[in-house]
Design a protein around this motif. Structure first.
Motif, PDB file in Angstrom:
ATOM      1  N   ALA A  69       0.848  -1.193   0.000  1.00  9.22           N
ATOM      2  CA  ALA A  69       0.000   0.000   0.000  1.00  9.22           C
ATOM      3  C   ALA A  69       0.881   1.240   0.000  1.00  9.22           C
ATOM      4  N   ALA A  70       0.409   2.280  -0.675  1.00  6.59           N
ATOM      5  CA  ALA A  70       1.172   3.532  -0.700  1.00  6.59           C
ATOM      6  C   ALA A  70       1.150   4.158   0.688  1.00  6.59           C
TER       7      ALA A  70
ATOM      8  N   ASN B 211       1.107  14.981   0.942  1.00  7.00           N
ATOM      9  CA  ASN B 211       2.061  14.245   0.109  1.00  7.00           C
ATOM     10  C   ASN B 211       2.712  15.126  -0.953  1.00  7.00           C
TER      11      ASN B 211
ATOM     12  N   SER C 164      -6.838  -0.805  -4.993  1.00  5.29           N
ATOM     13  CA  SER C 164      -5.560  -0.234  -4.567  1.00  5.29           C
ATOM     14  C   SER C 164      -5.718   0.272  -3.144  1.00  5.29           C
TER      15      SER C 164
ATOM     16  N   HIS D 248      -3.953   2.684   0.095  1.00  9.52           N
ATOM     17  CA  HIS D 248      -2.961   3.629   0.586  1.00  9.52           C
ATOM     18  C   HIS D 248      -3.265   3.940   2.050  1.00  9.52           C
TER      19      HIS D 248
END
Length: 490
Positions: free
Chosen positions: A15-16, A51, A94, A96
């Motif tokens: 995971a980001a 980020n 996905s 994160h």
């Protein structure tokens, strides 16, 4: 399997992870209601901004007032306030990790919350406390100053229990100390949510001191905003999926669709993060966007919730696969809801509805019909009844919307078409069930709930259509009622 925490963050490769360092963040926001939607929406936008290397003085301190807030706090504390966010579409998933929250004040500790609100670094106080948390009278859609929670806060202003009492106490402390007020930003799915929040805080202030109420109205900013992201409740299913596919142990992960939207009025006298750089749309008037979303998307959710619930359908995407339910949604939207939604800048309303259909049909989300059917006594007056009232006033047909209301009534009777018991799914479930049982023989009994139906209950066209639909439902069942409506036989 890796337990999520700051200590293990660098070892997670599935995971980001945040590119910013938690130690570099300082709080600028206190947020009430750290639930799934907040962590999939506002926190995700801030995470993207952090980020990018900007806005590190806008970290979040969590706050809450309910017993469920304490449970959330306990789980998140064990993982250093980190959250796994899993975005899912039909063909992809996905994950994160967000780290924008740096603390979570203990629910019930009013003095700690008020102290945090008094900190000059806090420039925004935001809320996701659900549609039912604003003490709104359903029929008038106005703040109810007689609610026992509000009466308590007015009488015990030094130790308030509600989010509004705590916010007001913080504002007063700042005023008395010569500190500029923070901006109060609702992120709840309510028409005119800024105005509603102002009415609640000023309404409480009015009970304490009329001069204080006037100061709130003249000195505190309450921007309106439209928020959107489908975010189901977390269950063992989501925890297990996260563990299986990403190898992460998170006590309360958030699963959501990839789509998200936030339209916001730029009214932040104390400053704000540069959210426009990460996709937030700042506009002069949010009303057209929220009107579109509440009528089409939320109204669409309400339209499919009750027939699907009565047909024992569990997931929303399964409802969209059912030919009668999906056709019912399309007909009600295209013939009764969309035609009375005013134009929205740079937006095709039919294309917006097509997007909603695709989002509802997403098989990965795992959103449940029961969640959509929750709290109808608060949601129907916001998502369905206003459309029906507009159509009645325009002299237009309300058959589809009347059938939506009849299906809600039948659902509140407490059993599905198969005879399965529907567990209580509304704060007013006992009252709703009692009215639904009376309405089986006398449909007008359901419309006696004037606090929910307001003027619509006195509209002959709606009363007649509702009675016809409910009688047909009881005589023939949900499938037959949908088929009759689709064939223009109701």
């Amino acid at each position: 399997m890796t337990h999520l925490s700051l200590a293990t963050l660098s070892s997670i490769t599935s995971a980001a992870a945040p590119t910013y360092t938690r130690a570099d963040l300082t709080p600028g926001i206190v947020h009430f209601g750290v639930g799934n939607f907040h962590r999939a929406h506002q926190a995700v936008y801030l995470d993207a901004l952090f980020n990018s290397g900007e806005g590190h003085d806008w970290a979040i301190i969590g706050a809450g007032t309910r017993a469920s807030d304490a449970a959330m706090r306990d789980v998140l504390r064990q993982q250093d306030w980190l959250t796994s966010v899993v975005e899912q579409e039909a063909g992809s998933s996905s994950a994160h990790i967000t780290g924008v929250m740096v603390d979570y004040l203990e629910p019930g500790d009013s003095q700690s919350v008020i102290a945090a609100l008094t900190n000059p670094a806090i420039r925004i106080v935001s809320l996701t406390i659900t549609e039912g948390g604003y003490y709104i009278d359903p029929a008038s859609q106005k703040f109810d100053p007689t609610h026992p929670d509000i009466a308590w806060d007015a009488a015990h202003f030094d130790t308030p229990k509600t989010a509004f009492g705590l916010i007001l106490a913080g504002l007063v402390k700042r005023r008395d100390a010569g500190i500029a007020p923070f901006t109060v930003m609702s992120c709840d799915n309510i028409p005119g949510n800024g105005h509603v929040t102002e009415n609640a805080i000023a309404g409480l202030a009015q009970l304490i001191d009329p001069a204080l109420a006037e100061w709130v109205k003249s000195s505190v900013a309450f921007p309106n905003g439209m928020v959107d992201r489908i975010t189901p409740a977390t269950s063992d299913r989501e925890k297990n999926l996260l563990a299986e596919h990403f190898g992460i142990e998170d006590g309360w992960p958030v699963f959501c669709e990839s789509f998200k939207q936030w339209v916001l009025e730029d009214n932040f006298p104390a400053g704000r993060p540069a959210l426009e750089k990460v996709g937030v749309q700042f506009v002069d008037d949010v009303a057209p966007y929220e009107h579109m979303k509440i009528r089409i998307l939320n109204g669409g959710h309400a339209t499919i919730a009750y027939p699907a619930g009565l047909l024992d359908i569990h997931f929303v995407h399964e409802a969209m696969e059912h030919p009668l339910v999906s056709a019912f949604l399309k007909k009600v939207e295209s013939e009764e809801i969309i035609p009375i939604v005013p134009p929205v800048p740079d937006t095709d309303l039919n294309a917006y509805f097509a997007l909603c259909e695709r989002r509802f049909a997403n098989p990965k989300i795992g959103d449940t019909i029961r969640r959509l059917a929750l709290d109808g006594s608060n949601r129907q007056p916001k998502f369905i009844i206003p459309s029906a009232l507009d159509r009645v006033r325009a002299g237009a047909s309300v058959t589809g919307l009347a059938l939506v209301s009849a299906l809600w009534c039948r659902y509140c009777y407490g059993t599905t078409e198969s005879g399965a018991v529907i567990e209580p799914n509304d704060p007013n479930w006992e009252r709703l069930t009692a009215q639904a049982k009376r309405a089986k023989d006398d449909p007008c009994a359901w419309l006696e709930m004037s606090d929910i139906y307001g003027d619509l209950a006195q509209a002959p066209a709606f009363v007649a259509a509702f009675g016809t639909c409910l009688d047909f439902l009881w005589a023939n069942g949900t499938r037959a009622a949908l088929e009759a409506y689709l064939a223009n036989r109701l």
